[in-house]
Design a protein around this motif. Structure first.
Motif, PDB file in Angstrom:
ATOM      1  N   LEU A  20       0.830  -1.190  -0.040  1.00 25.08           N
ATOM      2  CA  LEU A  20       0.008   0.018   0.015  1.00 25.08           C
ATOM      3  C   LEU A  20       0.926   1.023   0.030  1.00 25.08           C
ATOM      4  CD1 LEU A  20      -2.704  -1.174   2.686  1.00 25.08           C
ATOM      5  CD2 LEU A  20      -2.905  -0.840   0.059  1.00 25.08           C
ATOM      6  N   GLU A  21       1.971   1.343   0.666  1.00 31.72           N
ATOM      7  CA  GLU A  21       2.881   2.392   0.602  1.00 31.72           C
ATOM      8  C   GLU A  21       3.464   2.799  -0.473  1.00 31.72           C
ATOM      9  OE1 GLU A  21       6.818   4.302   1.112  1.00 31.72           O
ATOM     10  OE2 GLU A  21       6.545   2.102   0.758  1.00 31.72           O
ATOM     11  N   SER A  22       3.748   1.740  -1.423  1.00 36.01           N
ATOM     12  CA  SER A  22       4.026   2.066  -2.662  1.00 36.01           C
ATOM     13  C   SER A  22       3.193   2.440  -3.823  1.00 36.01           C
ATOM     14  CB  SER A  22       4.749   0.675  -3.195  1.00 36.01           C
ATOM     15  OG  SER A  22       4.228  -0.356  -3.411  1.00 36.01           O
ATOM     16  N   ILE A  23       1.800   2.071  -3.613  1.00 32.52           N
ATOM     17  CA  ILE A  23       0.847   2.626  -4.619  1.00 32.52           C
ATOM     18  C   ILE A  23      -0.166   3.628  -4.191  1.00 32.52           C
ATOM     19  CG2 ILE A  23       0.729   0.333  -5.993  1.00 32.52           C
ATOM     20  CD1 ILE A  23      -1.920  -0.416  -4.303  1.00 32.52           C
ATOM     21  N   ILE A  24      -0.571   3.774  -2.727  1.00 30.30           N
ATOM     22  CA  ILE A  24      -1.193   4.846  -2.339  1.00 30.30           C
ATOM     23  C   ILE A  24      -0.905   5.573  -1.334  1.00 30.30           C
ATOM     24  CG2 ILE A  24      -3.326   3.870  -3.734  1.00 30.30           C
ATOM     25  CD1 ILE A  24      -4.215   2.726  -1.066  1.00 30.30           C
ATOM     26  N   VAL A  25      -0.358   4.988  -0.073  1.00 25.59           N
ATOM     27  CA  VAL A  25      -0.068   5.731   1.272  1.00 25.59           C
ATOM     28  C   VAL A  25       1.354   6.195   1.100  1.00 25.59           C
ATOM     29  CG1 VAL A  25      -0.067   5.165   3.625  1.00 25.59           C
ATOM     30  CG2 VAL A  25      -1.383   3.724   2.164  1.00 25.59           C
ATOM     31  N   PRO A  26       0.891   7.911   1.149  1.00 23.74           N
ATOM     32  CA  PRO A  26       2.253   8.425   1.414  1.00 23.74           C
ATOM     33  C   PRO A  26       3.108   8.414   2.629  1.00 23.74           C
ATOM     34  CG  PRO A  26       0.577   9.979   1.524  1.00 23.74           C
ATOM     35  CD  PRO A  26       0.064   8.522   1.432  1.00 23.74           C
TER      36      PRO A  26
ATOM     37  N   PHE B   6      16.152   3.892 -16.319  1.00 22.03           N
ATOM     38  CA  PHE B   6      16.705   3.082 -15.391  1.00 22.03           C
ATOM     39  C   PHE B   6      17.164   3.726 -14.032  1.00 22.03           C
ATOM     40  CE2 PHE B   6      19.754   0.437 -13.112  1.00 22.03           C
ATOM     41  CZ  PHE B   6      19.022  -0.629 -12.880  1.00 22.03           C
ATOM     42  N   LEU B   7      17.843   4.966 -14.282  1.00 19.67           N
ATOM     43  CA  LEU B   7      18.350   5.687 -13.453  1.00 19.67           C
ATOM     44  C   LEU B   7      17.138   6.622 -12.803  1.00 19.67           C
ATOM     45  CD1 LEU B   7      21.634   7.353 -14.848  1.00 19.67           C
ATOM     46  CD2 LEU B   7      21.282   5.989 -12.837  1.00 19.67           C
ATOM     47  N   TYR B   8      16.226   7.003 -13.381  1.00 14.24           N
ATOM     48  CA  TYR B   8      15.045   7.591 -13.100  1.00 14.24           C
ATOM     49  C   TYR B   8      14.251   6.837 -11.823  1.00 14.24           C
ATOM     50  CZ  TYR B   8      11.715  11.161 -12.683  1.00 14.24           C
ATOM     51  OH  TYR B   8      10.756  12.070 -12.566  1.00 14.24           O
ATOM     52  N   VAL B   9      13.856   5.702 -12.280  1.00 13.42           N
ATOM     53  CA  VAL B   9      13.224   4.620 -11.184  1.00 13.42           C
ATOM     54  C   VAL B   9      14.191   4.366  -9.859  1.00 13.42           C
ATOM     55  CG1 VAL B   9      12.406   2.348 -10.925  1.00 13.42           C
ATOM     56  CG2 VAL B   9      11.777   3.664 -13.176  1.00 13.42           C
ATOM     57  N   LEU B  10      15.252   4.310 -10.304  1.00 13.75           N
ATOM     58  CA  LEU B  10      16.566   3.884  -9.175  1.00 13.75           C
ATOM     59  C   LEU B  10      16.569   5.065  -8.285  1.00 13.75           C
ATOM     60  CD1 LEU B  10      18.649   1.859  -8.199  1.00 13.75           C
ATOM     61  CD2 LEU B  10      20.316   3.101  -9.515  1.00 13.75           C
ATOM     62  N   SER B  11      16.634   6.356  -8.989  1.00 15.76           N
ATOM     63  CA  SER B  11      16.717   7.436  -8.072  1.00 15.76           C
ATOM     64  C   SER B  11      15.682   7.880  -7.296  1.00 15.76           C
ATOM     65  CB  SER B  11      17.347   8.426  -8.756  1.00 15.76           C
ATOM     66  OG  SER B  11      16.330   9.066  -9.810  1.00 15.76           O
ATOM     67  N   ILE B  12      14.290   7.651  -7.970  1.00 16.80           N
ATOM     68  CA  ILE B  12      13.209   7.973  -7.283  1.00 16.80           C
ATOM     69  C   ILE B  12      12.857   6.794  -5.874  1.00 16.80           C
ATOM     70  CG2 ILE B  12      10.733   7.959  -7.448  1.00 16.80           C
ATOM     71  CD1 ILE B  12      11.084   9.660  -9.719  1.00 16.80           C
ATOM     72  N   GLY B  13      13.491   5.571  -6.354  1.00 20.49           N
ATOM     73  CA  GLY B  13      13.023   4.697  -5.153  1.00 20.49           C
ATOM     74  C   GLY B  13      14.089   4.800  -4.107  1.00 20.49           C
ATOM     75  N   LEU B  14      15.108   5.484  -4.282  1.00 27.21           N
ATOM     76  CA  LEU B  14      16.039   5.871  -3.304  1.00 27.21           C
ATOM     77  C   LEU B  14      16.010   7.156  -2.515  1.00 27.21           C
ATOM     78  CD1 LEU B  14      19.509   5.034  -5.001  1.00 27.21           C
ATOM     79  CD2 LEU B  14      18.369   3.544  -3.110  1.00 27.21           C
ATOM     80  N   LEU B  15      15.094   8.199  -2.943  1.00 24.39           N
ATOM     81  CA  LEU B  15      14.995   9.277  -2.564  1.00 24.39           C
ATOM     82  C   LEU B  15      13.648   9.252  -1.915  1.00 24.39           C
ATOM     83  CD1 LEU B  15      16.351  11.651  -5.508  1.00 24.39           C
ATOM     84  CD2 LEU B  15      17.605  11.048  -3.412  1.00 24.39           C
ATOM     85  N   PRO B  16      13.473  10.372  -1.025  1.00 24.10           N
ATOM     86  CA  PRO B  16      11.848  10.544  -0.431  1.00 24.10           C
ATOM     87  C   PRO B  16      11.231  11.267  -1.192  1.00 24.10           C
ATOM     88  CG  PRO B  16      13.639  12.161   0.685  1.00 24.10           C
ATOM     89  CD  PRO B  16      14.490  11.267  -0.525  1.00 24.10           C
ATOM     90  N   ILE B  17      11.012  10.877  -2.414  1.00 28.50           N
ATOM     91  CA  ILE B  17      10.047  11.309  -3.352  1.00 28.50           C
ATOM     92  C   ILE B  17       8.990  10.237  -3.742  1.00 28.50           C
ATOM     93  CG2 ILE B  17       9.654  11.816  -5.901  1.00 28.50           C
ATOM     94  CD1 ILE B  17      12.785  12.874  -5.745  1.00 28.50           C
ATOM     95  N   PRO B  18       7.748  10.545  -3.805  1.00 28.74           N
ATOM     96  CA  PRO B  18       6.646   9.442  -3.913  1.00 28.74           C
ATOM     97  C   PRO B  18       7.123   8.601  -4.856  1.00 28.74           C
ATOM     98  CG  PRO B  18       5.724  11.653  -3.535  1.00 28.74           C
ATOM     99  CD  PRO B  18       7.207  11.975  -3.699  1.00 28.74           C
ATOM    100  N   PHE B  19       7.025   7.507  -4.882  1.00 26.39           N
ATOM    101  CA  PHE B  19       7.450   6.488  -5.570  1.00 26.39           C
ATOM    102  C   PHE B  19       6.248   6.391  -6.875  1.00 26.39           C
ATOM    103  CE2 PHE B  19       8.689   2.144  -7.147  1.00 26.39           C
ATOM    104  CZ  PHE B  19       9.738   2.388  -7.732  1.00 26.39           C
ATOM    105  N   GLN B  20       5.113   6.595  -6.559  1.00 21.55           N
ATOM    106  CA  GLN B  20       3.949   6.707  -7.583  1.00 21.55           C
ATOM    107  C   GLN B  20       4.246   7.251  -8.715  1.00 21.55           C
ATOM    108  OE1 GLN B  20       3.950   7.587  -4.225  1.00 21.55           O
ATOM    109  NE2 GLN B  20       2.212   6.359  -2.990  1.00 21.55           N
TER     110      GLN B  20
END
Length: 189
Positions: free
Chosen positions: A28-34, A107-121
């Motif tokens: 849920l955190e990865s799709i809707i819960v921030p 690839f870098l975009y997904v990787l960086s957003i996955g590491l940073l405190p930015i909503p992964f959605q």
């Protein structure tokens, strides 16, 4: 909300439903819960040190399955519901910028957003909307979220009960350092 999660987390520590709740929370955190999963995961890892690697595993798996749902939404529904989907997570212009960058440096975009405190959605929807390679999307998601969740387990292993306080104290500093590192990598590549 965070105090509520911390109270519920303490109740979960000895529950036989611990892994299922963690998996669902991560999904849920990865799709809707921030709300960051770390607020739940670190106390669980501190309390269940013998199981912290398993906790990191289930958090990662839940996130990856949530990412698949988000990618699928972007892939199959983006064109039909662009404005509505974009308004759920960010403004439509931001999502369009992300989609165009996804085609260049996905690839870098997904990787960086996955590491940073930015909503992964944002990354999930953009990757799907841009029809970015599903395999590369999953690989980047797996790496980013593994670094995040297994990194927390490593933090608990090294500093023990001080992990939660240390994480809270240096979260901003760590986020800034990771952001700068990501920016440098983006500029170099």
């Amino acid at each position: 909300m965070i105090n509520y999660l911390q109270t519920k987390t303490k109740e979960l520590i000895d529950s036989p439903k611990l892994y299922a709740v963690l998996f669902i929370s991560s999904f849920l955190e990865s799709i809707i819960v921030p709300i960051p999963l770390e607020t739940m995961l670190i106390p669980l890892m501190q309390a269940r040190r013998k199981k912290m690697w398993l906790l990191a595993f289930w958090a990662t798996v839940g996130c990856i399955l949530g990412a698949i749902v988000g990618y699928s939404l972007g892939y199959f529904l983006f064109e039909k519901f662009t404005e509505q989907i974009a308004s759920w997570f960010s403004d439509p212009q931001q999502l369009e910028q992300v989609t165009s960058q996804m085609q260049d440096k996905g690839f870098l975009y997904v990787l960086s957003i996955g590491l940073l405190p930015i909503p992964f959605q944002i990354a999930m929807l953009a990757a799907g909307a841009a029809k970015y390679s599903f395999g590369m999307f999953i690989l980047a998601t797996f790496i980013a979220r593994s670094v995040r969740y297994f990194g927390l387990a490593l933090l608990v292993l090294i500093v023990g009960n001080q992990a939660e306080a240390l994480f809270k104290k240096y979260k901003l500093h760590t986020s800034i350092a990771i952001t700068l590192l990501v920016v440098v990598i983006w500029l170099v590549l």
